[in-house]
Scaffold this motif. Sequence first.
Motif, short mmCIF file in Angstrom:
data_model
loop_
_atom_site.label_atom_id
_atom_site.label_comp_id
_atom_site.label_asym_id
_atom_site.label_seq_id
_atom_site.Cartn_x
_atom_site.Cartn_y
_atom_site.Cartn_z
N ASN A 183 -0.70 -37.43 -4.22
CA ASN A 183 -0.77 -38.41 -5.30
C ASN A 183 -1.20 -37.72 -6.59
O ASN A 183 -2.33 -37.29 -6.71
CB ASN A 183 -1.75 -39.52 -4.92
N GLU A 205 -2.81 -46.02 -8.64
CA GLU A 205 -1.44 -46.49 -8.73
C GLU A 205 -1.27 -47.71 -7.85
O GLU A 205 -2.06 -47.96 -6.94
CB GLU A 205 -0.42 -45.42 -8.36
N TYR A 206 -0.23 -48.49 -8.16
CA TYR A 206 0.14 -49.59 -7.28
C TYR A 206 1.63 -49.83 -7.38
O TYR A 206 2.28 -49.40 -8.33
CB TYR A 206 -0.65 -50.87 -7.60
N GLU A 207 2.17 -50.47 -6.35
CA GLU A 207 3.58 -50.83 -6.32
C GLU A 207 3.71 -52.33 -6.15
O GLU A 207 2.87 -52.96 -5.51
CB GLU A 207 4.30 -50.11 -5.18
N THR A 246 16.19 -45.46 -11.29
CA THR A 246 14.82 -45.67 -11.74
C THR A 246 14.67 -45.31 -13.21
O THR A 246 15.14 -44.26 -13.64
CB THR A 246 13.84 -44.83 -10.90
N LYS A 299 11.58 -52.63 -7.29
CA LYS A 299 10.33 -51.88 -7.10
C LYS A 299 9.74 -51.54 -8.45
O LYS A 299 10.43 -51.00 -9.33
CB LYS A 299 10.60 -50.59 -6.32
N ARG A 329 6.44 -49.44 -10.00
CA ARG A 329 5.34 -48.54 -9.67
C ARG A 329 4.58 -48.24 -10.95
O ARG A 329 5.18 -47.84 -11.95
CB ARG A 329 5.87 -47.24 -9.07
N ALA A 354 1.45 -45.95 -12.31
CA ALA A 354 0.55 -44.84 -11.98
C ALA A 354 -0.28 -44.53 -13.22
O ALA A 354 0.25 -44.32 -14.29
CB ALA A 354 1.36 -43.62 -11.56
#
Length: 146
Positions: free
Chosen positions: A28, A33-35, A107, A141, A143, A145
């Motif tokens: 990492n 971070e999260y998704e 992305t 998705k 994300r 960070a």
Amino acid sequence: MTSGANRGLRRAGVIAAAALVPFAVVNNAWAGEYESHIVQALPGFESSRWTDDGGTGVTKVEFTKCKVNSGYTAFTSTHVQMWEHIKAWPDEQRGSTRKYTACKTGTSVGEFPAMTKGDVSYFKVSKINGGTGTIHLDVSKVRVAH
């Protein structure tokens, strides 16, 4: 009693396991971070808030596979802004607005300035397909960070 062959296999297993440890630790690149995902967001949509960990790196917001109006309208772009939540005061935009176009099939990544430890941040979708009308955005998705 252990045979020499078994000791050799055991040593090889310990060496292989030890070789994997650094990758698990440094996998990492960001401390926080999260998704998540987005369903039927209108322009002006605000993400959930997070508290910055005070790391030195930029804050990245990634969108993967974007659709507009459940796929019935062609996706061209979405504009994303980073905001700092300030108690009892108007929130402040951090950095400039980023235009995401690559998330139609892949992305898109927006980089925003690093925040200070303890800052409460969120991102906002300011435009979808260049407009602020009643158009809905889905993102498979998300994300974040920091």
